[in-house]
Design an enzyme around this catalytic site. Structure first.
Site, PDB file in Angstrom:
ATOM      1  N   CYS A  76      45.862  27.107  -5.813  1.00  0.00           N
ATOM      2  CA  CYS A  76      46.929  27.290  -4.829  1.00  0.00           C
ATOM      3  C   CYS A  76      48.274  27.005  -5.464  1.00  0.00           C
ATOM      4  O   CYS A  76      49.301  27.488  -5.019  1.00  0.00           O
ATOM      5  CB  CYS A  76      46.690  26.378  -3.647  1.00  0.00           C
ATOM      6  SG  CYS A  76      46.021  24.807  -4.170  1.00  0.00           S
ATOM      7  N   GLU A  99      47.182  22.837   4.529  1.00  0.00           N
ATOM      8  CA  GLU A  99      47.503  23.130   3.123  1.00  0.00           C
ATOM      9  C   GLU A  99      47.234  24.620   2.989  1.00  0.00           C
ATOM     10  O   GLU A  99      46.076  25.024   2.898  1.00  0.00           O
ATOM     11  CB  GLU A  99      46.554  22.387   2.171  1.00  0.00           C
ATOM     12  CG  GLU A  99      46.627  20.878   2.249  1.00  0.00           C
ATOM     13  CD  GLU A  99      47.464  20.265   1.151  1.00  0.00           C
ATOM     14  OE1 GLU A  99      48.391  20.945   0.656  1.00  0.00           O
ATOM     15  OE2 GLU A  99      47.204  19.114   0.800  1.00  0.00           O
TER      16      GLU A  99
HETATM   17  P1  NAD Z   1      40.526  31.441   3.795  1.00  0.00           P
HETATM   18  O1  NAD Z   1      41.612  31.071   4.744  1.00  0.00           O
HETATM   19  O2  NAD Z   1      39.964  32.801   3.876  1.00  0.00           O
HETATM   20  O3  NAD Z   1      39.273  30.436   3.951  1.00  0.00           O
HETATM   21  C1  NAD Z   1      39.431  29.042   3.937  1.00  0.00           C
HETATM   22  C2  NAD Z   1      38.364  28.410   4.833  1.00  0.00           C
HETATM   23  O4  NAD Z   1      38.607  28.798   6.179  1.00  0.00           O
HETATM   24  C3  NAD Z   1      36.938  28.858   4.510  1.00  0.00           C
HETATM   25  O5  NAD Z   1      36.071  27.765   4.660  1.00  0.00           O
HETATM   26  C4  NAD Z   1      36.671  29.896   5.585  1.00  0.00           C
HETATM   27  O6  NAD Z   1      35.306  30.053   5.871  1.00  0.00           O
HETATM   28  C5  NAD Z   1      37.408  29.305   6.765  1.00  0.00           C
HETATM   29  N1  NAD Z   1      37.802  30.256   7.799  1.00  0.00           N
HETATM   30  C6  NAD Z   1      38.051  31.581   7.669  1.00  0.00           C
HETATM   31  N2  NAD Z   1      38.382  32.105   8.865  1.00  0.00           N
HETATM   32  C7  NAD Z   1      38.348  31.099   9.762  1.00  0.00           C
HETATM   33  C8  NAD Z   1      38.617  31.007  11.171  1.00  0.00           C
HETATM   34  N3  NAD Z   1      38.976  32.074  11.889  1.00  0.00           N
HETATM   35  N4  NAD Z   1      38.509  29.802  11.762  1.00  0.00           N
HETATM   36  C9  NAD Z   1      38.157  28.715  11.064  1.00  0.00           C
HETATM   37  N5  NAD Z   1      37.881  28.739   9.730  1.00  0.00           N
HETATM   38  C10 NAD Z   1      37.993  29.919   9.092  1.00  0.00           C
HETATM   39  O7  NAD Z   1      41.125  31.111   2.364  1.00  0.00           O
HETATM   40  P2  NAD Z   1      40.518  31.475   0.931  1.00  0.00           P
HETATM   41  O8  NAD Z   1      40.813  32.890   0.653  1.00  0.00           O
HETATM   42  O9  NAD Z   1      39.143  30.980   0.810  1.00  0.00           O
HETATM   43  O10 NAD Z   1      41.421  30.544   0.024  1.00  0.00           O
HETATM   44  C11 NAD Z   1      42.515  31.009  -0.667  1.00  0.00           C
HETATM   45  C12 NAD Z   1      43.811  30.592  -0.025  1.00  0.00           C
HETATM   46  O11 NAD Z   1      43.840  29.184   0.127  1.00  0.00           O
HETATM   47  C13 NAD Z   1      44.991  30.941  -0.884  1.00  0.00           C
HETATM   48  O12 NAD Z   1      45.997  31.476  -0.064  1.00  0.00           O
HETATM   49  C14 NAD Z   1      45.427  29.595  -1.471  1.00  0.00           C
HETATM   50  O13 NAD Z   1      46.790  29.506  -1.811  1.00  0.00           O
HETATM   51  C15 NAD Z   1      45.067  28.678  -0.369  1.00  0.00           C
HETATM   52  N6  NAD Z   1      44.858  27.309  -0.846  1.00  0.00           N
HETATM   53  C16 NAD Z   1      45.828  26.383  -0.592  1.00  0.00           C
HETATM   54  C17 NAD Z   1      45.687  25.086  -1.052  1.00  0.00           C
HETATM   55  C18 NAD Z   1      46.776  24.077  -0.794  1.00  0.00           C
HETATM   56  O14 NAD Z   1      46.587  22.920  -1.141  1.00  0.00           O
HETATM   57  N7  NAD Z   1      47.879  24.451  -0.194  1.00  0.00           N
HETATM   58  C19 NAD Z   1      44.540  24.715  -1.747  1.00  0.00           C
HETATM   59  C20 NAD Z   1      43.569  25.687  -1.993  1.00  0.00           C
HETATM   60  C21 NAD Z   1      43.738  26.983  -1.518  1.00  0.00           C
END
Ligand code: NAD
Length: 539
Positions: free
Chosen positions: A322, A285
């Site tokens: 999101c 997602e």
């Molecule tokens: P992010 O990708 O920075 O972080 C998400 C998660 O991934 C966090 O727990 C983070 O610690 C972890 N993470 C970061 N780097 C990683 C790696 N290299 N390996 C494994 N895990 C890692 O996202 P964010 O900035 O926290 O969230 C915002 C984004 O999420 C926006 O783009 C939003 O659209 C999206 N989002 C999408 C949905 C959906 O249902 N499609 C829902 C919520 C948020």
């Protein structure tokens, strides 16, 4: 369980009673988060201690482990012990279906209590500042979701099918099969709803989930896990790991052969990295660049409603859903009705004091300002409202704080600036574009070129318009009709993107089944040796 009992529960090292205490104090400490592995909460080792700050003040809020890779083996080993056939399936440990239904029923009951609801609502707001109603919405969705999967509903998720065979004794059956050891990675913006729903889905279908929630908010899911334990969930059923995102990448690389599936919710860049590490064993997602189109049937009696829904979709939770409205295509028939003025005055009602506008957790003011400046350089760009940082607050500089902002650009600008205009700014920002009947195909072409297909809204009561727009597009969760919205997907709507075979879903039985289980076919072939049978010629 009575609330009276719940109040006295010790939720980890932070007493619930304390949490229910004086939330009006801006820096009332909310506790310590711990790792959970092999059914035991691990003491917080001082050498890896990390402090999460209050996003409204920058003062310390809670402590948690920044578990280093040198400590990962216990978590990896715990996952490895779970077979690929899972914790339960139709042929083993079937009593777990009913057990999980009972846990869900109790948890739903607890979450329906106003004191418990209020506790989780406040907890969410402390780590991800949003209005009370927005935070409560998460708790309500989780509560209803748990009700939906109470009693026998968990085993109904594992429902299969059968087809008669070619001869008596032969029959083929399709089963929903678990993956076994799985990992869930969740973002900051829905601290309770996303991890709770994905965790439960993973459990229901027979998997052993390890969850790593975003450290800025992971205290919330931790409290939810403790609530599940109170409701009878065996402590070995969930592994919870607090670590940085980067270290989580190392964990995945290290145990990538043991982990059968990673369900990731977050940004596209990280999703792609994980997909590579896992050789595609992912359910994603990721980013949303969500569009709304107002159809030709502009109607004064709908004006207030449509403008209000636009305001909610673009700016609730400070645009950090999101599903937030990233771009609004407005048919020119709406312009003389004053849709933009209405949106402007609704956005002006948003205030920091009730968190109807608040900190932007992943974009600084500098980054937001620079994006706005780039868009404003486009020929014909017009700032409709906003465009300046919030003032009079103590939000730390590592977070953003911006007024709800809308910039109108001409449709022709997409020819040259497509990428800039379709970049998700995860904050209170939207692009507005006017079109008319003669340029609808250009709008559809823009939608076709977009790379993300999460939510969309076709705001119109005109059937021909619905057919034209819906028939030419693919967003996974699309609302249509004058009351159409892009945000707010509750537990009774499948929520997820379309067009990518790796896309996950969340919320409904179908979303759980498709995300958290695979298909297994078992063909029964038994009975007597066919009469008169002899070994046929080789073929
Ligand atoms: P992010 O990708 O920075 O972080 C998400 C998660 O991934 C966090 O727990 C983070 O610690 C972890 N993470 C970061 N780097 C990683 C790696 N290299 N390996 C494994 N895990 C890692 O996202 P964010 O900035 O926290 O969230 C915002 C984004 O999420 C926006 O783009 C939003 O659209 C999206 N989002 C999408 C949905 C959906 O249902 N499609 C829902 C919520 C948020």
């Amino acid at each position: 369980m009575l609330v009276k009992d719940f109040r006295t529960l010790k939720l980890g090292e932070s007493l619930l009673n304390e949490c229910l205490g004086d939330f009006s104090r801006p820096d009332f400490p909310i506790g310590v988060a711990q790792n959970l592995v092999d059914g035991e909460w691990q003491p917080l080792a001082p050498e890896w201690k990390r402090t999460i700050v209050n996003p409204l003040t920058g003062n310390p809020l809670y402590e948690l482990p920044a578990t280093p890779p040198s400590e990962f083996s216990r978590f990896g080993e715990a996952l490895r012990r779970c077979p690929k056939s899972g914790r339960h399936n139709a042929f083993q440990n079937v009593e777990r279906y009913k057990m999980l239904g009972a846990v869900s029923a109790r948890a739903a009951m607890l979450l329906s209590d106003v004191v418990v609801q209020d506790y989780f609502t406040r907890l969410i707001r402390r780590v991800m500042p949003k209005s009370y109603r927005q935070a409560l919405g998460e708790v309500t969705v989780v509560q209803k979701f748990l009700e939906n999967f109470s009693g026998d509903q968990v085993r109904f998720l594992a429902k299969g099918f059968s087809i008669p065979g070619d001869h008596l004794g032969q029959e083929t059956r399709g089963y929903r099969w678990p993956y076994g050891p799985v990992v869930i990675i969740t973002p900051f913006n829905f601290p309770l709803e996303i991890p709770a729903l994905q965790l439960m889905g993973a459990l229901y279908m027979g998997n052993l989930p390890l969850i790593k929630a975003d450290s800025k908010v992971s205290i919330v899911v931790e409290q939810f896990i403790r609530l599940l334990h109170t409701c009878g969930l065996p402590k070995e059923d969930i592994i919870s790991l607090h670590c940085t995102g980067q270290d989580m990448g190392i964990f995945l690389a290290q145990y990538n052969e043991d982990i059968r599936l990673v369900q990731f919710t977050g940004s596209t860049g990280v999703a792609e990295k994980i997909s590579e590490i896992m050789h595609g064993r992912v359910r994603i997602e990721d980013s949303g660049f969500d569009w709304k189109i107002l159809g030709p049937d502009a109607d004064k009696k709908w004006l207030d409603y449509v403008a209000w829904q636009c305001d909610q979709d673009a700016y609730a939770a400070s645009g950090q859903k999101c599903s937030a409205e990233s771009i609004l295509f407005v048919h020119k028939n709406w312009t003389p009705l004053g849709i933009i003025d209405k949106m402007r005055s609704l956005a002006a009602r948003r205030e920091l004091k009730d968190l109807t506008i608040g900190p932007v957790m992943t974009w600084t003011n500098e980054q937001i300002g620079s994006h706005i400046a780039k868009v404003m350089q486009i020929d014909g760009a017009e700032l409709l409202f906003g465009g300046v940082p919030l003032s009079g607050h103590s939000i730390p500089a590592e977070y953003g704080a911006f007024q709800p902002t809308a910039i109108q650009v001409p449709l022709s600008a997409f020819m040259q600036h497509f990428e800039l205009l379709t970049t998700e700014l995860f904050g209170p920002f939207q692009i507005v574009v006017e079109y008319d009947d003669t340029t609808l195909d250009m709008v559809l072409d823009i939608m076709e070129r977009m790379t993300h297909h999460l939510t969309a809204a076709v705001v119109s009561n005109d059937d021909a318009f619905h057919n034209k727009v819906l028939g030419a597009t693919l967003n996974g969760t699309t609302y249509m009709g004058m009351r159409a919205r892009t945000t707010g997907a509750p537990q009774n709507h499948w929520f997820g993107s379309a067009g990518d075979p790796r896309a996950a879903g969340i919320g409904t039985p179908e979303a759980i089944i498709s995300t958290w289980s695979c298909h297994r076919e078992i063909v029964t072939d038994r009975g007597a040796v066919p009469s008169g049978w002899s070994i046929p010629p080789a073929s």
